[in-house]
Write an enzyme that holds these catalytic residues in place. Sequence first.
Site, mmCIF file in Angstrom:
data_model
loop_
_atom_site.group_PDB
_atom_site.id
_atom_site.type_symbol
_atom_site.label_atom_id
_atom_site.label_comp_id
_atom_site.label_asym_id
_atom_site.label_seq_id
_atom_site.Cartn_x
_atom_site.Cartn_y
_atom_site.Cartn_z
ATOM 1 N N CYS A 134 -25.741 37.243 -28.656
ATOM 2 C CA CYS A 134 -24.829 36.270 -28.072
ATOM 3 C C CYS A 134 -24.350 36.832 -26.747
ATOM 4 O O CYS A 134 -23.786 37.935 -26.712
ATOM 5 C CB CYS A 134 -23.647 36.030 -29.013
ATOM 6 N N CYS A 194 -27.109 32.103 -22.125
ATOM 7 C CA CYS A 194 -26.567 31.894 -23.472
ATOM 8 C C CYS A 194 -27.763 31.765 -24.397
ATOM 9 O O CYS A 194 -28.707 31.025 -24.096
ATOM 10 C CB CYS A 194 -25.705 30.634 -23.525
#
Length: 261
Positions: free
Chosen positions: A70, A177
Amino acid sequence: MKIALMDSGIGLLAAAAALRKLRPDVDLVLSSDPASMPWGPRTSEEVTDLARGCSLAAAELEPDALVIACNTASVHALATLRAELEPGLPVVGTVPAIKPAAALGGSVAIWATPATTGSAYQRGLIRDFGGTADVIEVACPGLADAIEHGDDAAITAAIADAAARTPAGTAAIVLGCTHYELVDDRIRAAVAPTASPALTLHGSADAVAAQALRRVTDPIRTGAGTITVLHAGAPAALPPAALLYPQGRTLAALMRSTLPA
């Protein structure tokens, strides 16, 4: 060999699929907290607390390495997690692929969550690895959350909004992302009309998977190819939205294939 991956939600699918491609035998632990999504608008302290919870839950299953799959968690929590878990458990962060994207110069756009966009961490990467490229940051509010929930209309709208703010002639887009890698084909299609004909998209899944395997103390030890899913530390199944993306379907099929007869 067992490798754990943590993310806010299904963004970890890309790195997990890359790991299984490199090592089909690896046991995977997929630890997330989808009920807390999205993490992008949260404070640094909130992101760190959530990432720590997912990471400690995964660590209880004694993996050989932990991947912070992440970007937002890597920006805000990587130092904390490494201080707490290493050297006993190697921790691998996810870094936006700015260096390879900027290698040829030209116009580079970094698509990222609002929390990552403009952060000191990302600005530092641009300074250190942007080279002669003209790098612009493009915040993508709502995109990760839309991908997480498989909301097709919201995905289309969020991508269109970010594409409209991506400069014409952009030669490379950094997918800052991990969720965005699940819809890279849609991102490419949205920016194609105004981007450079030689447009390239740069994700991080392959590089992160390779780094995780390098950090494992005993790379020769084999696994059974199992996949364990945790949501907020509790056993769970892959969410239905995961099956909307190729990486999720691949992992779901592997989970079925490893069930006892």
